[in-house]
Structure formats: structure tokens, C-alpha cells
Design a protein around this motif. Structure first.
Motif, PDB file in Angstrom:
ATOM      1  N   SER A 184      15.616 -22.892  14.742  1.00 25.79           N
ATOM      2  CA  SER A 184      15.267 -22.853  16.165  1.00 25.79           C
ATOM      3  C   SER A 184      16.498 -22.941  17.064  1.00 25.79           C
ATOM      4  N   TYR A 185      17.492 -23.738  16.668  1.00 21.50           N
ATOM      5  CA  TYR A 185      18.676 -23.921  17.509  1.00 21.50           C
ATOM      6  C   TYR A 185      19.919 -24.019  16.619  1.00 21.50           C
ATOM      7  N   ALA A 186      21.095 -24.031  17.248  1.00 19.79           N
ATOM      8  CA  ALA A 186      22.375 -24.132  16.524  1.00 19.79           C
ATOM      9  C   ALA A 186      22.578 -22.978  15.547  1.00 19.79           C
ATOM     10  N   ILE A 187      21.866 -21.874  15.763  1.00 19.60           N
ATOM     11  CA  ILE A 187      21.942 -20.726  14.856  1.00 19.60           C
ATOM     12  C   ILE A 187      23.054 -19.767  15.267  1.00 19.60           C
ATOM     13  N   SER A 188      23.462 -18.941  14.319  1.00 22.98           N
ATOM     14  CA  SER A 188      24.440 -17.884  14.588  1.00 22.98           C
ATOM     15  C   SER A 188      24.185 -16.773  13.572  1.00 22.98           C
ATOM     16  N   PRO A 189      24.770 -15.588  13.771  1.00 22.83           N
ATOM     17  CA  PRO A 189      24.624 -14.542  12.750  1.00 22.83           C
ATOM     18  C   PRO A 189      25.032 -15.063  11.368  1.00 22.83           C
ATOM     19  N   ARG A 190      26.077 -15.899  11.334  1.00 20.04           N
ATOM     20  CA  ARG A 190      26.537 -16.433  10.054  1.00 20.04           C
ATOM     21  C   ARG A 190      25.463 -17.266   9.374  1.00 20.04           C
ATOM     22  N   THR A 191      24.713 -18.033  10.180  1.00 17.24           N
ATOM     23  CA  THR A 191      23.641 -18.847   9.604  1.00 17.24           C
ATOM     24  C   THR A 191      22.669 -17.965   8.827  1.00 17.24           C
ATOM     25  N   PHE A 192      22.258 -16.859   9.454  1.00 14.10           N
ATOM     26  CA  PHE A 192      21.259 -16.000   8.819  1.00 14.10           C
ATOM     27  C   PHE A 192      21.836 -15.263   7.606  1.00 14.10           C
ATOM     28  N   ASN A 193      23.100 -14.815   7.703  1.00 15.92           N
ATOM     29  CA  ASN A 193      23.715 -14.172   6.537  1.00 15.92           C
ATOM     30  C   ASN A 193      23.846 -15.148   5.378  1.00 15.92           C
ATOM     31  N   THR A 194      24.196 -16.394   5.703  1.00 17.86           N
ATOM     32  CA  THR A 194      24.332 -17.413   4.664  1.00 17.86           C
ATOM     33  C   THR A 194      23.003 -17.622   3.953  1.00 17.86           C
ATOM     34  N   VAL A 195      21.931 -17.730   4.737  1.00 13.54           N
ATOM     35  CA  VAL A 195      20.610 -17.941   4.139  1.00 13.54           C
ATOM     36  C   VAL A 195      20.229 -16.744   3.269  1.00 13.54           C
ATOM     37  N   ALA A 196      20.507 -15.534   3.760  1.00 14.14           N
ATOM     38  CA  ALA A 196      20.212 -14.335   2.960  1.00 14.14           C
ATOM     39  C   ALA A 196      20.903 -14.438   1.602  1.00 14.14           C
ATOM     40  N   ASN A 197      22.165 -14.870   1.599  1.00 16.19           N
ATOM     41  CA  ASN A 197      22.908 -14.987   0.338  1.00 16.19           C
ATOM     42  C   ASN A 197      22.359 -16.096  -0.550  1.00 16.19           C
ATOM     43  N   LEU A 198      21.932 -17.185   0.072  1.00 13.00           N
ATOM     44  CA  LEU A 198      21.421 -18.315  -0.715  1.00 13.00           C
ATOM     45  C   LEU A 198      20.135 -17.959  -1.449  1.00 13.00           C
ATOM     46  N   ILE A 199      19.244 -17.232  -0.780  1.00 11.55           N
ATOM     47  CA  ILE A 199      17.914 -17.002  -1.359  1.00 11.55           C
ATOM     48  C   ILE A 199      17.852 -15.734  -2.207  1.00 11.55           C
ATOM     49  N   ARG A 200      18.867 -14.895  -2.127  1.00 11.17           N
ATOM     50  CA  ARG A 200      18.851 -13.619  -2.855  1.00 11.17           C
ATOM     51  C   ARG A 200      18.722 -13.848  -4.363  1.00 11.17           C
ATOM     52  N   GLY A 201      17.817 -13.091  -4.968  1.00  9.80           N
ATOM     53  CA  GLY A 201      17.678 -13.149  -6.420  1.00  9.80           C
ATOM     54  C   GLY A 201      16.660 -14.170  -6.900  1.00  9.80           C
ATOM     55  N   PHE A 202      16.146 -14.977  -5.981  1.00  8.31           N
ATOM     56  CA  PHE A 202      15.159 -15.988  -6.381  1.00  8.31           C
ATOM     57  C   PHE A 202      13.774 -15.619  -5.872  1.00  8.31           C
ATOM     58  N   ASP A 203      12.769 -16.309  -6.420  1.00  5.63           N
ATOM     59  CA  ASP A 203      11.399 -16.150  -5.955  1.00  5.63           C
ATOM     60  C   ASP A 203      11.295 -16.803  -4.567  1.00  5.63           C
ATOM     61  N   MET A 204      10.787 -16.062  -3.585  1.00  4.50           N
ATOM     62  CA  MET A 204      10.728 -16.600  -2.219  1.00  4.50           C
ATOM     63  C   MET A 204       9.863 -17.858  -2.133  1.00  4.50           C
ATOM     64  N   LYS A 205       8.917 -17.994  -3.063  1.00  7.17           N
ATOM     65  CA  LYS A 205       8.065 -19.191  -3.082  1.00  7.17           C
ATOM     66  C   LYS A 205       8.884 -20.477  -3.179  1.00  7.17           C
ATOM     67  N   ASP A 206      10.045 -20.383  -3.850  1.00  7.06           N
ATOM     68  CA  ASP A 206      10.887 -21.565  -4.016  1.00  7.06           C
ATOM     69  C   ASP A 206      11.495 -22.019  -2.690  1.00  7.06           C
ATOM     70  N   PHE A 207      11.430 -21.161  -1.678  1.00  2.00           N
ATOM     71  CA  PHE A 207      11.951 -21.534  -0.363  1.00  2.00           C
ATOM     72  C   PHE A 207      10.823 -21.727   0.656  1.00  2.00           C
ATOM     73  N   THR A 208       9.774 -20.892   0.557  1.00  2.00           N
ATOM     74  CA  THR A 208       8.674 -21.068   1.509  1.00  2.00           C
ATOM     75  C   THR A 208       7.962 -22.401   1.274  1.00  2.00           C
ATOM     76  N   GLU A 209       8.001 -22.919   0.043  1.00  2.00           N
ATOM     77  CA  GLU A 209       7.376 -24.229  -0.183  1.00  2.00           C
ATOM     78  C   GLU A 209       8.169 -25.331   0.535  1.00  2.00           C
ATOM     79  N   ILE A 210       9.465 -25.126   0.679  1.00  2.00           N
ATOM     80  CA  ILE A 210      10.271 -26.097   1.441  1.00  2.00           C
ATOM     81  C   ILE A 210       9.915 -25.989   2.928  1.00  2.00           C
TER      82      ILE A 210
END
Lengths: 337, 337
Positions: A184-210
Motif C-alpha cells: 500500500s505504501y513505501a513502494i517503488s518499481p524495485r519493490t515490485f521487481n524484487t517480489v517478482a523475482n522472489l516468487i518466480r518458479g514457485f506455486d503462487m499458493k505459497d504466497f497467497t496463503e501469507i
């Protein structure tokens, strides 16, 4: 940047610490870095310390963590020849050493600080953080969170994404979620790119449950929220809620828990300033003043309180006259511009 | 992919449509694409149509939109020689044509469908969406939203980020926010990379204000939420709330508005299934059954209702016996596994 990563990955013994009153970013970055060192570093021993609040113990990535199971209270001898990495903690007095204090850092081989909080400089241009003299610092106030920094620091080393295990990704993801209020706040393009890299290759359920777990509340909290919505009073762009000892006793709610919901009042459309008044057990009143933009700490100061421009507070000691004072503050807040 | 982009950017007249009962993704993708064509396309005329719900009219990117100001009801002649792009609408009967109907598509030069919803195929392998025969389709069910698809389609063309104006970024960002519940579900690495590209180069305030606006509720909604939290009853992992006509009349709340809060019950820790019963003006009861995982539509079907496995409903016509039936359904839901 690469120097710091190498210092950590090549150290024979690593201790990862973070601040007291831990939040998701403190624990997420701590667990994330510790697990990174376990999986990719050369350390024979990786230790962590610090109290984990019960609400965070229940979050999916921390709940089943092998790290939380191995937790123990550190002793002075643990610090001998250790590389101590302190995360997300702007000043040394806020480090969670467990029963120890910062003097144990004298035994450490190296102290590394990684943080995204701003720190003032003294007249010699040195950070006023009271860290030991030879501390190696990596500070980036443009990062959303320390978890974002840790992710970025190690991205180079884990370019082959299969090297980054699911727990590491989940820890760091949770830290970023926490410090950005779920993006919601304190975000930047880097934040979103970082998240894309973190979750890549995994089942999205492992993150949506968080995500889901971080949106749920206990039934008790839900009832408190309901009570706040019900009791809040709106005058034009100002909201207020006054919760007496009698109200709290009726539901057996602690004053502290109720005060956590102060920002609920700010989620109502058109509200730009708001106050929450909660009566403590000793019959004193704790008054929280908040706003989206206008300055309110001058009003707090007028009544012996203080704080940040848009988030400040007043404490009124027990006194039969308090309801009159509260009405007075309320009127001043309403007419404030 | 490039073919579709060229078809749209080179068309002399473009009409962008989307589905009825518009949500943020429908409007976000529609406004986003229309603005892209205005800024980067060759069309002399770019038209949009469709009713915008009042709650969405107030959202920052739509509130001040130059597009919403230019809105008008389309006539049959508008469709002559037009390239009609229909977004986010799986079947033709859900397109918002205003006072017209889908027969106006006969006048169009081309019809292009861009969507992320799944569509079944008929025995000839053709999509069962009732779109005109020569429709050019771009369907990607792996995208979070149609706004994500539009962003990706045009990313190639707008590699120089300065070509993508702030309104376009805001429209598409809002669409992605809407269909992912603020990045809570339906996410993928691509979603986050897309957002990083959309917001890059702009002031983050232009996006965090949208986040904030999508988290706020009206005072009336806040009071309704409070009421739901207060009235909900929990049995083990099952929550229920029963709201009679009398309750609704007391607050002057429409039954429809209350039913929108059904998923609030699912945000309480430990709740895996829940039901909301709301009495309509004609004294019938609308019962919503929800669960995080277990199947509940078989229970709905038992009482003449139906729906999705984890989200279904029952309608009980006015009858003096209804409270007994509701208790019965409640007990069955509690013991359901």
C-alpha cells in the motif's frame, strides 16, 4: 554490496540479530538471511536470537520454520569469533540480544549493519546509531524494507533461481508485505521487481496463503473493530471515538489492544483527521491524534503531549475534569485546518 | 500479439467497450486502452461507452479522467467503419452497449476481443462466447486481469517509458489492483513485473493514493461492517450471521448492500466456512454459503440453490417456517467436512 555478501557467506560463524518488538520485516529479513547463509554460506554455525510476538509465530512462513525450532538464548561465548549481522535496527539500543546486552559485540569478529531506516549524522559525519566503531554498514533508505535489501543483495548470487529455496522467498516476501502494508505504501518499481523475482518458479499458493493470513484477525479483534466502527462519530472531515473504562470492562478488552485500531477511523471516506480517546485502568485518558496531512502535534503539545506532525498523543492523568478537556480537544481538532 | 496492437493503433476509428456491472479492471483496461490509442494511435475518433458505478466514479484515476467527461451514449452510426475492441467480457451478452445491443457489431469494420476469463469450446473447437464470427481474439487466462494484458501488449511499443502517460499507468494499475484484491490473489511474477513497469518514472504518491482510496469505505459501509462483526456468531470453524428485515429497517440499510459483506466473515482467524442470511423486502431470505476449501454447493442444492463449489446461495421464499430451515442449514454447515 558484493563485499558485504562475501563477508557474510564466507564467515565461519554467523549470528543474525534484529530489533526488539519484532515486526514481519525484522523477522522476515532475519530468517531470510539466516536461511541464505545456511544454504549458500560456509558457516558451520548460524545462530539467531530475539523474541517473536505470538501473532507473528502464527504466520505461515514462521509457523513451520525450521529456524524457529532451533532458537535458543545466546550466551556470551556464542559471540566469540562470530560475524554478527544486525538487521532493520537503526540504533544499537533497539537490538534484541535476549538476556545479553550490546557489550557482547566486543567479542565478535565483525559487526555488519543492514538497514533501511534513516539515521542522523554527528558533527564528524558519523552515523548517530551507537553501533561499534568498526561496524560495516549497508544502509539504503530508498528500500521499502530490510527484506527488500536482503533480496537485492543476494539476487546476483542466486541468479539461478533454483538456488533460492521456498522458505527464503517466503520469509523475505513476508517482510516486504509487512513494511509496505501489503504493497500500500513505501513502494517503488524495485519493490515490485524484487517480489517478482522472489516468487518466480514457485506455486503462487505459497504466497497467497501469507497474504490471506496477514488479512485475518481474531474473533476478538473483529469484535473490537466492529465496536470502533459502531461508536465512531463523524463531524465533517473529523472522526472521534471515546472509549471509557466502563465500555472496556464490559467486554473485558485491554486499553492497549483497543488503541491499536486508531487508524481504522482514517479508512472512512472523507475523514482527514481523527482522534481516539481510551481510558486506562488508572482512569487516565490516552488520546491519539492522527491526520492524513495537516499538522496535529501542535494541538497535542498544547495539552502536554507530542509526537509526529500527523501522529501524536496526549496523556491526561485521572481527573474529574477530563471529559470537559476531551470535548475541548475534539472541538479544536474539528476546527483545525 | 503485435498484430493486434497494430490493428488497434492503425485503425481510423476505435470504440472500446467492456462488461456490464463494471469493476475496476473493466474500466481500468477500457480507459487505459482508449487513452493509449488517443496518445499513440492514428484514430481520429476514440469512443467509449458503458455505465460507471458511482463508487468507481469516485476513485482517483477515474474521478478526474478526461475520458469520463467525454462519455456519451453511442448511436448505431458510431459503429460504422469502427474497430470495436471489447475488453474483459467473456460472452457477448455481458457487453455494456448502453441503449444498443450486440447487433450493432454488424456495422463494425472489425471486432477484437481481449480477455483473461476462461471460455468453453464448442464441438468444433470454437469459443462458446457468441462473439461475431470474424472476431479477432486475444485471450490469456494466465493474466491476473485484462489490465495486465493491455499493459503487456503495449509494453513493446512503449519501451521508452516516457511514452506512457501517467493516466494510462494509473488506469491499468487500478485494474490490476481490482482483480487481484490489492495483490492478494491471482498474482504471478508477471503481475509484479508489469506493475513495476507501469509505475516506473512517476511519483509513487500517484499510485499510493489509489491504494488508499481502494481501502476506504463510506461511513455507512463502516457502520455495516461494524454491525456484521458484532452480530456474527462462531461455532468452531463456522461463522454465521442472520440479519432480519427488522434489523435492516432499523438502520435503513438495503439488503443488497449488506450482502456485499459476506466475505468479512471469512477474514476471522480459524473460520473455514460461513453463511450470511439476509431477509429481503418481500420477506424471502437470501442465504450465502462460503468456504475457503470444502464444497458447499451440494448443501445449497439440497435447498433448491446452487453456485460454485466454495461460493453458493439459496433463496427461501417468504414462509413462516424459514427460521427453522435456516437453523437446519446452519447445523449442516457446522458439521460439514
Amino acid at each position: 554490496m558484493e563485499k558485504i555478501v562475501n563477508e557474510i557467506l564466507k564467515a565461519p560463524k554467523v549470528i543474525v540479530l534484529r530489533h526488539i518488538m519484532a515486526d514481519p520485516d525484522a523477522i522476515g529479513s532475519q530468517y531470510g538471511l539466516a536461511q541464505l547463509v545456511i544454504e549458500q554460506g560456509q558457516a558451520k554455525q548460524v545462530l539467531i536470537a530475539g523474541d517473536v510476538p505470538s501473532t507473528l509465530k502464527e504466520l505461515p512462513p514462521f509457523r513451520n520454520s525450521s529456524l524457529s525450532l532451533s532458537e535458543k538464548l545466546l550466551t556470551e561465548s556464542d559471540f566469540e569469533k562470530a560475524t554478527v549481522v544486525i538487521l532493520d535496527t537503526s540504533t544499537i539500543n533497539r537490538v534484541d540480544f535476549g538476556p545479553l546486552d550490546f557489550s557482547v559485540l566486543n567479542k565478535a569478529q565483525k559487526v555488519i549493519k543492514i538497514d533501511h531506516h534513516p539515521v542522523g549524522l554527528d558533527t564528524h559525519g558519523q552515523p548517530k546509531d551507537n553501533y561499534p566503531k568498526h561496524t560495516i554498514r549497508y544502509q539504503d533508505t530508498s528500500a521499502s524494507s530490510t527484506s527488500e535489501i536482503i533480496s537485492n543483495l543476494f539476487e546476483v548470487n542466486t541468479y539461478d533461481i533454483s538456488l533460492m529455496s521456498l522458505p527464503i522467498s517466503q520469509y523475505l516476501y513476508t517482510g516486504i508485505l509487512g513494511d509496505t502494508g501489503k504493497f500500500s505504501y513505501a513502494i517503488s518499481p524495485r519493490t515490485f521487481n524484487t517480489v517478482a523475482n522472489l516468487i518466480r518458479g514457485f506455486d503462487m499458493k505459497d504466497f497467497t496463503e501469507i497474504n490471506h493470513a496477514m488479512s485475518t484477525t481474531t474473533l476478538e479483534e473483529a469484535k473490537m473493530k466492529g465496536y470502533c466502527y459502531d461508536k465512531m462519530v463523524v463531524d465533517d472531515d473529523t472522526a472521534n471515538i471515546i472509549i471509557s473504562r466502563e465500555d472496556l470492562n464490559k467486554h473485558n478488552w485491554p486499553a492497549d489492544d483497543m488503541a491499536r485500531f486508531v487508524n481504522l477511523l482514517g479508512t472512512v471516506q472523507g475523514i482527514t483527521k481523527w482522534m481516539m480517546c481510551v481510558q486506562e485502568e488508572d482512569l487516565s485518558w490516552r488520546i491519539s491524534l492522527r491526520s492524513t496531512e495537516i499538522i496535529v502535534n501542535d494541538l497535542a503539545e498544547e495539552y502536554g503531549g507530542g509526537g509526529h506532525p500527523t501522529a501524536s498523543g496526549i496523556l491526561l492523568p485521572a481527573n474529574s475534569n477530563n471529559m470537559t478537556i476531551i470535548q475541548e480537544i475534539k472541538e479544536k481538532l474539528i476546527s483545525k485546518q
